[in-house]
Design a protein around this motif. Structure first.
Motif, mmCIF file in Angstrom:
data_model
loop_
_atom_site.group_PDB
_atom_site.id
_atom_site.type_symbol
_atom_site.label_atom_id
_atom_site.label_comp_id
_atom_site.label_asym_id
_atom_site.label_seq_id
_atom_site.Cartn_x
_atom_site.Cartn_y
_atom_site.Cartn_z
ATOM 1 N N ALA A 328 0.889 -1.035 -0.186
ATOM 2 C CA ALA A 328 -0.118 -0.090 -0.303
ATOM 3 C C ALA A 328 1.001 1.082 0.027
ATOM 4 C CB ALA A 328 -0.711 0.030 1.223
ATOM 5 N N ILE A 329 0.434 2.270 -0.602
ATOM 6 C CA ILE A 329 1.181 3.365 -0.912
ATOM 7 C C ILE A 329 1.249 4.472 0.373
ATOM 8 C CG2 ILE A 329 1.685 5.586 -2.208
ATOM 9 C CD1 ILE A 329 0.436 3.735 -4.776
ATOM 10 N N VAL A 330 2.063 5.112 0.711
ATOM 11 C CA VAL A 330 2.137 6.249 1.718
ATOM 12 C C VAL A 330 2.834 7.250 1.107
ATOM 13 C CG1 VAL A 330 2.623 7.030 3.965
ATOM 14 C CG2 VAL A 330 1.921 4.495 3.755
ATOM 15 N N LEU A 331 1.974 8.518 0.893
ATOM 16 C CA LEU A 331 2.794 9.680 0.184
ATOM 17 C C LEU A 331 3.328 10.454 1.098
ATOM 18 C CD1 LEU A 331 -0.426 10.834 -1.952
ATOM 19 C CD2 LEU A 331 1.597 9.350 -2.728
ATOM 20 N N ASP A 332 4.782 11.100 0.835
ATOM 21 C CA ASP A 332 5.520 11.933 1.599
ATOM 22 C C ASP A 332 4.877 13.439 1.509
ATOM 23 O OD1 ASP A 332 7.370 9.886 1.923
ATOM 24 O OD2 ASP A 332 8.462 10.304 0.336
ATOM 25 N N LYS A 333 4.455 13.718 0.482
ATOM 26 C CA LYS A 333 3.873 15.188 0.177
ATOM 27 C C LYS A 333 2.698 14.996 -0.308
ATOM 28 C CE LYS A 333 8.316 17.455 -0.588
ATOM 29 N NZ LYS A 333 9.284 18.222 -1.587
ATOM 30 N N ILE A 334 1.661 15.791 0.329
ATOM 31 C CA ILE A 334 0.271 15.749 -0.001
ATOM 32 C C ILE A 334 -0.233 17.049 -0.367
ATOM 33 C CG2 ILE A 334 -2.112 15.458 0.999
ATOM 34 C CD1 ILE A 334 -0.544 13.887 3.269
ATOM 35 N N LYS A 335 -0.823 17.074 -1.500
ATOM 36 C CA LYS A 335 -1.518 18.346 -2.000
ATOM 37 C C LYS A 335 -2.942 18.355 -1.743
ATOM 38 C CE LYS A 335 1.446 18.173 -5.997
ATOM 39 N NZ LYS A 335 1.730 18.039 -7.715
ATOM 40 N N ILE A 400 -3.314 9.319 -7.493
ATOM 41 C CA ILE A 400 -3.168 7.858 -7.395
ATOM 42 C C ILE A 400 -4.415 7.400 -6.778
ATOM 43 C CG2 ILE A 400 -2.106 6.439 -5.669
ATOM 44 C CD1 ILE A 400 0.347 8.189 -5.449
ATOM 45 N N ASP A 401 -4.856 6.064 -7.233
ATOM 46 C CA ASP A 401 -6.215 5.560 -6.955
ATOM 47 C C ASP A 401 -6.126 5.219 -5.471
ATOM 48 O OD1 ASP A 401 -8.227 3.769 -6.498
ATOM 49 O OD2 ASP A 401 -7.852 2.759 -8.258
ATOM 50 N N ILE A 402 -7.245 5.829 -4.539
ATOM 51 C CA ILE A 402 -7.427 5.688 -3.405
ATOM 52 C C ILE A 402 -7.309 4.055 -2.811
ATOM 53 C CG2 ILE A 402 -8.255 7.967 -2.868
ATOM 54 C CD1 ILE A 402 -11.071 6.293 -2.285
ATOM 55 N N GLN A 403 -7.491 3.458 -3.818
ATOM 56 C CA GLN A 403 -7.415 1.736 -3.435
ATOM 57 C C GLN A 403 -6.167 1.305 -3.252
ATOM 58 O OE1 GLN A 403 -10.340 0.367 -2.783
ATOM 59 N NE2 GLN A 403 -11.558 2.113 -3.240
ATOM 60 N N GLU A 404 -5.109 2.146 -3.778
ATOM 61 C CA GLU A 404 -3.767 1.695 -3.618
ATOM 62 C C GLU A 404 -3.101 2.247 -2.435
ATOM 63 O OE1 GLU A 404 -2.873 -0.742 -5.613
ATOM 64 O OE2 GLU A 404 -4.544 -0.805 -6.559
ATOM 65 N N LEU A 405 -3.785 3.125 -1.793
ATOM 66 C CA LEU A 405 -3.192 4.075 -0.796
ATOM 67 C C LEU A 405 -3.443 3.274 0.658
ATOM 68 C CD1 LEU A 405 -4.358 7.592 -1.465
ATOM 69 C CD2 LEU A 405 -2.086 6.894 -1.684
ATOM 70 N N ASP A 406 -2.424 3.281 1.399
ATOM 71 C CA ASP A 406 -2.650 2.859 2.633
ATOM 72 C C ASP A 406 -3.911 3.443 3.562
ATOM 73 O OD1 ASP A 406 -1.080 1.299 5.205
ATOM 74 O OD2 ASP A 406 -1.853 3.369 5.770
ATOM 75 N N LEU A 407 -4.608 2.353 4.129
ATOM 76 C CA LEU A 407 -5.908 3.186 4.516
ATOM 77 C C LEU A 407 -5.946 3.859 5.631
ATOM 78 C CD1 LEU A 407 -9.042 2.862 4.124
ATOM 79 C CD2 LEU A 407 -8.911 0.883 5.534
ATOM 80 N N LYS A 408 -4.945 3.407 6.783
ATOM 81 C CA LYS A 408 -4.764 4.318 7.755
ATOM 82 C C LYS A 408 -4.227 5.797 7.357
ATOM 83 C CE LYS A 408 -2.741 4.279 12.495
ATOM 84 N NZ LYS A 408 -2.136 3.450 13.265
#
Length: 581
Positions: A328-335, A400-408
């Motif tokens: 699952a993906i965790v972003l470093d910078k968020i827009k 990024i597709d939210i299904q690929e993001l780390d849920l937490k």
């Protein structure tokens, strides 16, 4: 066999304490073996009396008997005490497992369940598991061994009596096993009705303010009484079936005891056995009949209890939310950019809610969702938090597709201020800090001040330590809203969702909440579900929904000029406000 499959279910909970369990079973077996020696001693003493043996022999036998009795009693006490401890541990483990699983189930599951019924289900299951382990399983094994040893001794004394008792045991167990499924199904029906009744009763208390506002205490009382009357009727059917089976068993044992006495008299008169052996066989028959009744009763209880546990364990088959999804993906910078691309959502095959949803939100924009009740506004924002999963299409978070993001990670960047605020029966501090559990007191106060919550907090004698009551009953609606806003400010989200956050407020409270929201919205991508359209005129984009579709999109001024559905809704609401004035 189903019985052994059921035992495997129980063993899953016992396996954690298998060392203690083995010791308990070992002590139980040892105590049963000692107990099986007692009738033999009875008979031996009678024969020695008849033979006129010396008093020293009697004293020796009585001393051995006393020692064995003390050891047996200690063994039974140990099994009872340790069995109780293990059974409570397993019952607690079951509740913990259930609670953990329920916490990780999706919001859609919880919306479809009655809280009282759900809690009743797993609390009831834990009680039955405790009963299975402590009152059935340990005693069941001990009783089986006692019956087996007693039968072997009788067989060694007189095979004809043993043959007769073998037939009795077979008939007794056959009748029990044949009727047990029917009785078990009746109890399962009773338990399900009891869960429903518990849900209704819980619902009445949860909505007590509505009940009292409409003076409908009598109606709720009658409703609860009627459903519990149904429970009682079904329970009476269960008790009737069990009593009938129990009476059959008692009749078999009573008749068998009389026939066995007759056989023993004939055998003794024909010098086939001694008086002492008669006494021993009578003692051993008690070690067969009494445990046999318990075995029959415990088979019935085990079958009933495990049915309830198995029914409750089905809850653990419900899929939990994927918090531990691999890669699952965790972003470093968020827009904070959000995009819906061809999104459809259904509640089941025949219940479409959203269709062909397409829009894009830039970082920091305010998006308002407008439409009549039931058009899918709340469902749409729930998709952003992944409380619901689209049937088709994609939702992108910063591309990024939210299904690929780390849920937490995703939910930690989103804060929701709903119309109906849920507060824990705890202090103001603990309710605010829920947005950031490691926050300092200084951070909590800054969040409270930003939410204009400090003004009422300072009026409470205990300040932040003030208890708010169940669901925040000690606070006004406006105060609860400001607590929720303080929680959101403390969380410092990138995405903010306001679900009709001011629709239920009076003018003064709304003004304070609107000021707090204005601070909260600044620099955040915000979705506003609007009840009062006058509050969203400055939104960067307004999405107008009808029958699950976006039919209009744009700024307030452009939508007014278009004179479509938004214009109609705005005009009707404006007219209503003028008439109220």
């Amino acid at each position: 066999m189903e019985f052994f499959d059921d035992l495997k279910i129980v063993w899953k909970f016992l396996a954690k304490y298998k060392r203690e369990v083995y010791v308990i079973f070992g002590v139980a077996i040892f105590a049963s073996m000692i107990e099986a020696m007692v009738p033999y001693i009875y008979g031996k003493i009678i024969d020695l009396i008849i033979k006129g043996e010396t008093i020293s022999i009697f004293l020796l036998i009585l001393f051995v008997w006393l020692i064995l009795s003390l050891i047996k009693d200690w063994g039974h006490r140990y099994v009872a005490r340790e069995g109780e401890i293990i059974s409570v541990r397993c019952a607690n483990d079951l509740v913990i497992d259930f609670n953990r699983h329920v916490l990780y189930l999706g919001l859609s599951f919880h919306k479809s369940q009655k809280t009282g019924k759900l809690a009743s289900k797993y609390i009831k299951a834990s009680d039955y598991l405790q009963s299975i382990i402590n009152e059935i399983l340990f005693l069941f094994g001990s009783d089986l061994l006692t019956v087996f040893l007693a039968y072997l001794v009788i067989l060694s004394i007189e095979w004809r009596i043993a043959f007769f008792l073998g037939i009795v045991i077979f008939i007794y167990l056959y009748i029990t096993i044949k009727n047990i499924d029917k009785i078990s199904k009746l109890l399962v029906k009773v338990i399900k009705l009891f869960e429903d009744a518990g849900g209704v009763a819980h619902d009445s208390v949860t909505n007590i303010q509505v009940v009292k506002a409409n003076t409908n205490e009598w109606y709720e009382d009658k409703k609860v009484k009627n459903i519990f009357d149904d429970v009682q009727k079904q329970f009476n059917n269960f008790i009737g079936a069990w009593s009938k089976l129990d009476s059959y068993g008692q009749t078999i044992i009573s008749a068998s005891t009389v026939l066995m006495f007759g056989m023993l008299i004939l055998l003794e008169r024909n010098d086939a056995i001694s008086i002492g052996q008669v006494v021993s066989i009578i003692g051993y028959s008690g070690l067969i009949f009494v445990p046999l009744r318990r075995i029959s009763h415990n088979i019935e209880r085990f079958k009933n209890s495990i049915s309830i546990v198995k029914e409750a364990l089905k809850l653990l088959d419900e899929p939990i939310e994927p918090y531990d999804k691999a890669r699952a993906i965790v972003l470093d910078k968020i827009k904070g950019q959000i995009e819906f691309k061809d999104v459809d959502f259904n509640y089941g095959k025949n219940n479409p809610v959203l269709a062909d949803i397409n829009f894009k939100v830039k970082s920091g924009q305010v998006i308002a969702l407008v439409g009549e009740s039931g058009v899918g506004k709340s469902t749409l924002v729930d998709l952003i938090s992944r409380y619901n999963i689209p049937a088709s299409g994609k939702i992108l978070f910063d591309g990024i597709d939210i299904q690929e993001l780390d849920l937490k990670f995703l939910r930690s960047r989103i804060a929701v201020v709903p119309q109906e605020i849920s507060l824990f029966n705890d202090t103001l501090k603990n309710n605010i800090i829920y947005g950031k559990l490691d926050a300092t007191d200084a951070q909590i106060w800054r969040a409270a001040e930003a939410a204009h919550a400090d003004e009422f907090i300072n009026h409470f004698p205990d300040k932040l330590e003030q208890q708010v009551g169940e669901r925040g009953v000690k606070l006004s609606t406006g105060q609860k809203q400001r607590v929720a806003i303080a929680r959101a400010i403390l969380k410092n989200p990138k995405i903010l969702i306001l679900d009709e956050a001011t629709s239920a407020l009076d003018s003064k409270s709304e003004l304070l909440v609107q000021r707090a929201l204005k601070r909260l919205i600044k620099g955040r991508t915000t979705f506003v579900i609007a009840h009062r359209l006058s509050t969203i005129q400055h939104a960067d984009k307004i999405l107008v929904l009808d029958k699950g579709r976006i039919i209009e999109s744009g700024k307030h001024s452009a939508l007014i000029k278009k004179k479509g559905l938004y214009y109609k809704l705005f005009s009707l609401q404006s007219l209503g406000e003028i008439e109220e004035e």
